[in-house]
Design a protein around this motif. Structure first.
Motif, mmCIF file in Angstrom:
data_model
loop_
_atom_site.group_PDB
_atom_site.id
_atom_site.type_symbol
_atom_site.label_atom_id
_atom_site.label_comp_id
_atom_site.label_asym_id
_atom_site.label_seq_id
_atom_site.Cartn_x
_atom_site.Cartn_y
_atom_site.Cartn_z
ATOM 1 N N PHE A 1 12.154 -4.816 0.703
ATOM 2 C CA PHE A 1 10.761 -5.225 0.487
ATOM 3 C C PHE A 1 9.859 -4.181 1.136
ATOM 4 O O PHE A 1 10.319 -3.364 1.949
ATOM 5 N N PRO A 2 8.567 -4.156 0.783
ATOM 6 C CA PRO A 2 7.657 -3.164 1.383
ATOM 7 C C PRO A 2 7.562 -3.375 2.895
ATOM 8 O O PRO A 2 7.729 -4.486 3.385
ATOM 9 N N PHE A 3 7.248 -2.291 3.620
ATOM 10 C CA PHE A 3 7.061 -2.472 5.061
ATOM 11 C C PHE A 3 5.613 -2.839 5.395
ATOM 12 O O PHE A 3 5.327 -3.301 6.489
ATOM 13 N N GLN A 4 4.715 -2.648 4.432
ATOM 14 C CA GLN A 4 3.328 -3.076 4.634
ATOM 15 C C GLN A 4 2.733 -3.503 3.303
ATOM 16 O O GLN A 4 3.037 -2.933 2.254
ATOM 17 N N GLU A 5 1.880 -4.533 3.353
ATOM 18 C CA GLU A 5 1.193 -5.030 2.164
ATOM 19 C C GLU A 5 -0.270 -5.288 2.513
ATOM 20 O O GLU A 5 -0.578 -5.699 3.627
ATOM 21 N N ARG A 6 -1.131 -5.079 1.557
ATOM 22 C CA ARG A 6 -2.564 -5.298 1.777
ATOM 23 C C ARG A 6 -3.141 -5.967 0.534
ATOM 24 O O ARG A 6 -3.120 -5.376 -0.552
ATOM 25 N N TYR A 7 -3.627 -7.194 0.683
ATOM 26 C CA TYR A 7 -4.194 -7.945 -0.430
ATOM 27 C C TYR A 7 -5.707 -8.078 -0.246
ATOM 28 O O TYR A 7 -6.175 -8.444 0.829
#
Length: 222
Positions: A116-122
């Motif tokens: 999975f991604p190591f960082q997410e920004r919504y």
């Protein structure tokens, strides 16, 4: 004339060596990061349709403040199948076909191998639906282990908000460092029924070794 003692000179040399080691380690880390930059992808896109769920909510993630629960919908509630159990959260692939209320970016070390991604920004698209309900009413509705969108919308305490400001930043446990995942949400908007303003905030931290979850929530309405 005083002579510098051998012990003082040795201590000075050790400090110099430690400082040099720290400096070189920093340079090495910077070179590694530069040589292996993260892969940043935006969604929605054909390759990245966005989160495979409808809401930031599940049986083990119920953001509560002083008896009020906040549920942020990242996809339009009207698209949720009437028999889907919201307590399960993930619905693949059905959820991917529902219209998003957010957009964002994800960071990978390597999209081919990372789980999975190591960082997410919504970020919100202008009107992210957020439902607020009484915690006791919700607990009664979920005693059977099932919560459908119809059951949620039928709760007498339901207040429907729309966030005109929405930012959710997630750092997953594979980001490196201490091995702890954490996220922070800040959302504000207007309650449909009353026109009152609301503020919805939470921070969450998960220890990947123990699974221990720490959740801090603030909900202000009016």
């Amino acid at each position: 004339m005083k002579k510098k003692s051998t012990s003082q000179s040795a201590f000075f040399n050790v400090r110099v060596l430690i400082g040099l080691f720290v400096f070189l380690a920093g340079v090495f880390l910077a070179l590694v990061v530069r040589a292996n930059p993260p892969v940043i992808e935006t969604f929605p896109s054909p390759e990245r349709p966005g989160p495979p769920f409808y809401a930031n909510f599940s049986a083990d993630f119920i953001p509560t403040d002083d008896g009020t629960v906040g549920i942020a919908f990242l996809r339009e509630p009207s698209c949720i199948p009437t028999d889907f159990n919201l307590l399960v959260q993930f619905d693949v692939p059905a959820a991917l076909g529902c219209e998003l209320t957010i957009e964002g970016k994800v960071w990978w070390h390597d999209p081919e191998t990372d789980p999975f991604p190591f960082q997410e920004r919504y970020t919100g698209l202008g009107a992210v639906p957020i439902y607020f309900v009484d915690e006791a009413e919700l607990a009664a509705a979920t005693q059977d282990g099932v919560l459908t969108i119809g059951e949620l919308q039928a709760l007498p305490s339901l207040l429907i908000g729309f966030a005109d400001s929405y930012l959710d930043v997630v750092h997953n446990s594979n980001q490196g460092g201490a091995g702890k995942g954490h996220s922070a949400l800040n959302a504000s908007g207007t309650i449909l029924q009353s026109g009152l303003r609301f503020y919805f905030h939470y921070t969450e931290e998960i220890d990947s070794d123990t699974g221990e979850r720490t959740l801090r929530v603030r909900i202000d309405i009016g």
